[in-house]
Design a protein around this motif. Structure first.
Motif, PDB file in Angstrom:
ATOM      1  N   ALA A 209      22.335 -20.910   3.155  1.00  0.00           N
ATOM      2  CA  ALA A 209      21.042 -21.595   3.055  1.00  0.00           C
ATOM      3  C   ALA A 209      19.897 -20.590   3.165  1.00  0.00           C
ATOM      4  N   VAL A 210      20.030 -19.630   4.069  1.00  0.00           N
ATOM      5  CA  VAL A 210      18.989 -18.608   4.217  1.00  0.00           C
ATOM      6  C   VAL A 210      18.895 -17.791   2.930  1.00  0.00           C
ATOM      7  N   ALA A 211      20.046 -17.391   2.377  1.00  0.00           N
ATOM      8  CA  ALA A 211      20.054 -16.605   1.136  1.00  0.00           C
ATOM      9  C   ALA A 211      19.412 -17.378  -0.008  1.00  0.00           C
ATOM     10  N   GLU A 212      19.738 -18.657  -0.142  1.00  0.00           N
ATOM     11  CA  GLU A 212      19.153 -19.485  -1.203  1.00  0.00           C
ATOM     12  C   GLU A 212      17.646 -19.624  -1.019  1.00  0.00           C
ATOM     13  N   TYR A 213      17.207 -19.794   0.225  1.00  0.00           N
ATOM     14  CA  TYR A 213      15.780 -19.931   0.513  1.00  0.00           C
ATOM     15  C   TYR A 213      15.036 -18.645   0.164  1.00  0.00           C
ATOM     16  N   LEU A 214      15.569 -17.501   0.616  1.00  0.00           N
ATOM     17  CA  LEU A 214      14.916 -16.222   0.332  1.00  0.00           C
ATOM     18  C   LEU A 214      14.808 -15.980  -1.169  1.00  0.00           C
ATOM     19  N   LEU A 215      15.880 -16.260  -1.918  1.00  0.00           N
ATOM     20  CA  LEU A 215      15.849 -16.072  -3.365  1.00  0.00           C
ATOM     21  C   LEU A 215      14.832 -17.009  -4.017  1.00  0.00           C
ATOM     22  N   ALA A 216      14.848 -18.273  -3.628  1.00  0.00           N
ATOM     23  CA  ALA A 216      13.907 -19.239  -4.216  1.00  0.00           C
ATOM     24  C   ALA A 216      12.466 -18.809  -3.965  1.00  0.00           C
ATOM     25  N   GLU A 217      12.179 -18.359  -2.766  1.00  0.00           N
ATOM     26  CA  GLU A 217      10.830 -17.905  -2.450  1.00  0.00           C
ATOM     27  C   GLU A 217      10.474 -16.647  -3.241  1.00  0.00           C
ATOM     28  N   ALA A 218      11.431 -15.725  -3.372  1.00  0.00           N
ATOM     29  CA  ALA A 218      11.189 -14.490  -4.132  1.00  0.00           C
ATOM     30  C   ALA A 218      10.925 -14.806  -5.597  1.00  0.00           C
ATOM     31  N   LEU A 219      11.643 -15.786  -6.131  1.00  0.00           N
ATOM     32  CA  LEU A 219      11.427 -16.178  -7.528  1.00  0.00           C
ATOM     33  C   LEU A 219      10.052 -16.810  -7.728  1.00  0.00           C
ATOM     34  N   GLU A 220       9.487 -17.317  -6.641  1.00  0.00           N
ATOM     35  CA  GLU A 220       8.132 -17.884  -6.695  1.00  0.00           C
ATOM     36  C   GLU A 220       7.069 -16.810  -6.450  1.00  0.00           C
ATOM     37  N   GLY A 221       7.508 -15.552  -6.222  1.00  0.00           N
ATOM     38  CA  GLY A 221       6.556 -14.461  -6.054  1.00  0.00           C
ATOM     39  C   GLY A 221       6.466 -13.866  -4.659  1.00  0.00           C
ATOM     40  N   LYS A 222       7.176 -14.441  -3.693  1.00  0.00           N
ATOM     41  CA  LYS A 222       7.147 -13.915  -2.321  1.00  0.00           C
ATOM     42  C   LYS A 222       7.816 -12.542  -2.294  1.00  0.00           C
ATOM     43  N   GLN A 223       7.190 -11.579  -1.636  1.00  0.00           N
ATOM     44  CA  GLN A 223       7.750 -10.234  -1.483  1.00  0.00           C
ATOM     45  C   GLN A 223       8.409 -10.148  -0.108  1.00  0.00           C
ATOM     46  N   TRP A 224       9.730  -9.960  -0.071  1.00  0.00           N
ATOM     47  CA  TRP A 224      10.447  -9.791   1.199  1.00  0.00           C
ATOM     48  C   TRP A 224      10.586  -8.296   1.459  1.00  0.00           C
ATOM     49  N   PRO A 225      10.114  -7.802   2.605  1.00  0.00           N
ATOM     50  CA  PRO A 225      10.173  -6.364   2.902  1.00  0.00           C
ATOM     51  C   PRO A 225      11.598  -5.813   2.779  1.00  0.00           C
ATOM     52  N   GLY A 226      11.743  -4.778   1.955  1.00  0.00           N
ATOM     53  CA  GLY A 226      13.037  -4.126   1.789  1.00  0.00           C
ATOM     54  C   GLY A 226      13.939  -4.760   0.740  1.00  0.00           C
ATOM     55  N   TYR A 227      13.452  -5.798   0.059  1.00  0.00           N
ATOM     56  CA  TYR A 227      14.283  -6.497  -0.932  1.00  0.00           C
ATOM     57  C   TYR A 227      13.518  -6.679  -2.232  1.00  0.00           C
ATOM     58  N   LYS A 228      14.254  -6.870  -3.306  1.00  0.00           N
ATOM     59  CA  LYS A 228      13.662  -7.128  -4.618  1.00  0.00           C
ATOM     60  C   LYS A 228      14.605  -8.038  -5.398  1.00  0.00           C
ATOM     61  N   VAL A 229      14.077  -8.726  -6.387  1.00  0.00           N
ATOM     62  CA  VAL A 229      14.879  -9.586  -7.254  1.00  0.00           C
ATOM     63  C   VAL A 229      15.314  -8.752  -8.453  1.00  0.00           C
ATOM     64  N   VAL A 230      16.602  -8.769  -8.744  1.00  0.00           N
ATOM     65  CA  VAL A 230      17.133  -8.052  -9.904  1.00  0.00           C
ATOM     66  C   VAL A 230      17.982  -9.017 -10.725  1.00  0.00           C
ATOM     67  N   GLU A 231      18.270  -8.618 -11.938  1.00  0.00           N
ATOM     68  CA  GLU A 231      19.156  -9.402 -12.779  1.00  0.00           C
ATOM     69  C   GLU A 231      20.584  -9.202 -12.296  1.00  0.00           C
ATOM     70  N   GLY A 232      21.306 -10.271 -12.098  1.00  0.00           N
ATOM     71  CA  GLY A 232      22.690 -10.184 -11.638  1.00  0.00           C
ATOM     72  C   GLY A 232      23.617  -9.669 -12.730  1.00  0.00           C
TER      73      GLY A 232
END
Length: 173
Positions: free
Chosen positions: A64-87
């Motif tokens: 659930a935490v992983a899904e939440y972080l990804l969903a927020e990142a896809l909406e533009g949220k920047q998580w320190p130390g992480y980035k969204v990449v193509e799987g």
């Protein structure tokens, strides 16, 4: 959701819409890592069982935490130390008919690149009919033993003999 009342983490948390952000659930799951162990290298049997009993909730919460972080990142949220990449992805044909035509034009034979496979048991059972299937093909179907799984004693399934489990699954290790 409003932060009112007493929060108590438990099996019911798997249906909660805010479990990824719930401090009470996080505290319960993180508490596993804070056991005061006599020997820091070994868990007791009791501690192992306690951790194992919480596995479903731990896995559900982390997912659930992983899904939440990804969903927020896809909406533009920047998580320190992480980035969204193509799987990772697998290649696929744009047009299988065109591939076959091209290969035939290059004088390959269909036997060299076409694969034929028997349909799965459910599809053939549907084809033959549920009542006729056991009569016509019943002797040609086998149900191998399932992979051993540790479950609570309250589970209705018959316990496996450990020697049989070792024999059935010795090739998997």
């Amino acid at each position: 959701y409003e932060g009112k009342g007493i929060q108590k983490a438990g099996d019911h948390c798997k249906w909660c819409k805010v479990k990824a952000m719930c401090a009470t659930l996080a505290a319960k799951n993180i508490a596993l890592a804070r056991h005061e162990f006599k020997d820091p290298h070994l868990l007791t049997e009791k501690q192992l069982i306690e951790v194992y009993k919480q596995q479903p909730m731990l896995v559900d919460w982390v997912n659930a935490v992983a899904e939440y972080l990804l969903a927020e990142a896809l909406e533009g949220k920047q998580w320190p130390g992480y980035k969204v990449v193509e799987g990772r992805s697998q290649r696929k044909w744009v047009d299988e008919t065109q591939v076959a035509t091209t290969l035939l034009d290059l004088e390959y034979t269909a036997d060299e690149f076409m694969v034929s496979k028997l349909a799965g048991i459910p599809a053939i059972e549907k084809l033959v009919g549920k009542k006729e299937f056991p009569v016509v093909l019943g002797e040609l179907v086998v149900t191998p033993p399932g992979k051993p799984t540790l479950v609570p004693e309250s589970d209705k399934r018959q316990a496996m003999g450990i020697e049989q489990a070792r024999l059935d699954f010795k090739d998997e290790n």
